[in-house]
Design an enzyme around this catalytic site. Structure first.
Site, PDB file in Angstrom:
ATOM      1  N   ASN A   7       0.843  -1.040   0.132  1.00 56.24           N
ATOM      2  CA  ASN A   7      -0.197  -0.005  -0.144  1.00 56.24           C
ATOM      3  C   ASN A   7       0.880   1.339  -0.033  1.00 56.24           C
ATOM      4  O   ASN A   7       1.454   1.559   0.909  1.00 56.24           O
ATOM      5  CB  ASN A   7      -0.844  -0.053   1.330  1.00 56.24           C
ATOM      6  N   LYS A   9       0.045   4.303  -0.214  1.00 55.60           N
ATOM      7  CA  LYS A   9      -0.690   5.442   0.596  1.00 55.60           C
ATOM      8  C   LYS A   9      -0.251   6.761  -0.576  1.00 55.60           C
ATOM      9  O   LYS A   9      -0.424   6.507  -1.639  1.00 55.60           O
ATOM     10  CB  LYS A   9      -0.160   5.785   1.779  1.00 55.60           C
ATOM     11  N   HIS A  94      -9.428   1.311   5.222  1.00 52.41           N
ATOM     12  CA  HIS A  94      -8.017   1.441   5.900  1.00 52.41           C
ATOM     13  C   HIS A  94      -8.349   2.396   7.242  1.00 52.41           C
ATOM     14  O   HIS A  94      -9.075   3.273   6.940  1.00 52.41           O
ATOM     15  CB  HIS A  94      -7.006   1.967   4.772  1.00 52.41           C
ATOM     16  N   GLU A  96      -6.615   4.756   8.077  1.00 51.58           N
ATOM     17  CA  GLU A  96      -6.415   6.048   7.860  1.00 51.58           C
ATOM     18  C   GLU A  96      -7.771   6.753   7.132  1.00 51.58           C
ATOM     19  O   GLU A  96      -7.831   8.031   7.327  1.00 51.58           O
ATOM     20  CB  GLU A  96      -5.182   6.047   6.962  1.00 51.58           C
ATOM     21  N   GLU A 163      -5.233  -4.888  10.965  1.00 53.83           N
ATOM     22  CA  GLU A 163      -3.988  -3.921  11.053  1.00 53.83           C
ATOM     23  C   GLU A 163      -4.470  -3.177  12.284  1.00 53.83           C
ATOM     24  O   GLU A 163      -5.204  -2.119  12.376  1.00 53.83           O
ATOM     25  CB  GLU A 163      -4.297  -2.888   9.910  1.00 53.83           C
ATOM     26  N   GLY A 169       2.799   2.315  10.869  1.00 51.98           N
ATOM     27  CA  GLY A 169       3.833   3.172  10.505  1.00 51.98           C
ATOM     28  C   GLY A 169       4.551   3.647  11.720  1.00 51.98           C
ATOM     29  O   GLY A 169       5.263   4.563  11.634  1.00 51.98           O
ATOM     30  N   SER A 208       3.441  -2.112  10.186  1.00 49.16           N
ATOM     31  CA  SER A 208       5.070  -2.167  10.626  1.00 49.16           C
ATOM     32  C   SER A 208       5.660  -3.536  10.194  1.00 49.16           C
ATOM     33  O   SER A 208       6.578  -4.041  10.588  1.00 49.16           O
ATOM     34  CB  SER A 208       5.446  -1.729  11.882  1.00 49.16           C
TER      35      SER A 208
HETATM   36  C1  PEP Z   1      -0.521   0.055   6.101  1.00 51.30           C
HETATM   37  O1  PEP Z   1      -0.800   1.386   5.939  1.00 51.30           O
HETATM   38  O2  PEP Z   1      -1.654  -0.497   5.714  1.00 51.30           O
HETATM   39  C2  PEP Z   1       0.618  -0.313   6.613  1.00 51.30           C
HETATM   40  C3  PEP Z   1       0.551  -1.512   7.117  1.00 51.30           C
HETATM   41  O3  PEP Z   1       1.550   0.494   6.920  1.00 51.30           O
HETATM   42  P1  PEP Z   1       3.112   0.378   7.425  1.00 51.30           P
HETATM   43  O4  PEP Z   1       3.425  -1.184   7.070  1.00 51.30           O
HETATM   44  O5  PEP Z   1       3.801   1.280   7.077  1.00 51.30           O
HETATM   45  O6  PEP Z   1       2.923   0.120   9.144  1.00 51.30           O
END
Ligand code: PEP
Length: 245
Positions: A7, A9, A94, A96, A163, A169, A208
């Site tokens: 992803n 973003k 998601h 976000e 998630e 992040g 992460s």
């Molecule tokens: C995500 O945004 O779906 C995600 C898992 O981000 P990150 O791997 O940067 O934590």
């Protein structure tokens, strides 16, 4: 077959497309790739990415879609538009988007239905906040989100991504036992509601994930792949996760 989904973003100008070429080069050197590889770039790059990668081992997805097919929704993109741009998947719900755009479970469910309508596979995201985990409410919150975000008919196939919001992040990752517990609970809910289809639905972990922790996470029984943010931007990092499968 497990899925490793990147992803991007809101990252990536046209120059970033070279990372997809780099990824393809890396993939072509692997004798037997043991997972499906998907990149969800910003919508602005989707057409170029899919056209550049006609013989590629990488598939593509969108990061969000509107639930309607077309109309007066300035700035929004429909599932049909993503499909028309070469996408096969779309991320919906998601954290976000749930946070920045007040997306409710009901909206997420409608977006998943829009994905079906357009022939895309929705990647339905769920996850608890840090506060909810600290209060011991992680399972309750995630299962409730899931129950309400998934359409009743999933014959066309869905992907679930767990998630934890606090792991996205941040470099923080839940313990292996906590991921195991959550994925098992998600699997049980899916089987209870959808029987065989629930058994077969891929459940991805996201938050992460990187080359150094992927192997341990991907070994967990009901972890069927990963949704990867930061570590998907550079082919050199992403390939490490793909190789960990
Ligand atoms: C995500 O945004 O779906 C995600 C898992 O981000 P990150 O791997 O940067 O934590």
């Amino acid at each position: 077959m497990p899925l490793i989904i990147g992803n991007w973003k809101m990252n990536g100008l046209i120059a970033q497309l070279s990372e997809i070429d780099n990824l393809d080069n890396e993939l072509s050197q692997i004798h037997h790739i043991k997972c499906h590889v998907v990149i969800c770039p910003p919508a602005t790059l989707l057409v170029s990415a899919t056209q550049n990668s006609e013989n590629s081992k990488v598939a593509f997805g969108g990061q969000d879609c509107h639930f309607e097919e077309k109309g007066a929704h300035t700035g929004d993109i429909s599932a049909e538009m993503l499909a028309n741009s070469g996408a096969q998947y779309v991320i919906v719900g998601h954290s976000e988007r749930r946070a920045d755009h007040d997306e409710t479970d009901e909206i997420v469910q409608n977006k998943a239905k829009a994905a079906f309508r357009a022939g895309l596979t929705p990647i339905i995201c769920v996850g608890e906040s840090e506060k909810e985990r600290k209060k011991g409410r992680a399972l309750e919150v995630v299962l409730s989100q899931l129950e309400k975000s998934i359409p009743d008919d999933i014959k066309k196939g869905i992907i679930v991504a767990y998630e934890p919001v606090w792991a996205i992040g941040t470099g923080l990752v839940p313990s292996i036992d906590d991921i195991d517990e959550m994925h098992l609970a998600i699997r049980k809910l899916l089987i209870k509601r959808f029987a065989d289809l629930g058994e077969k639905t891929p459940i991805l972990y996201g938050g992460s994930m990187k080359a150094s922790n992927a192997e341990e996470i991907l070994k967990i029984k009901d972890v069927n792949g990963g949704l990867v943010g930061g570590a998907s931007l550079k082919a050199a990092d992403f390939i490490g996760i793909i190789k960990a499968v």
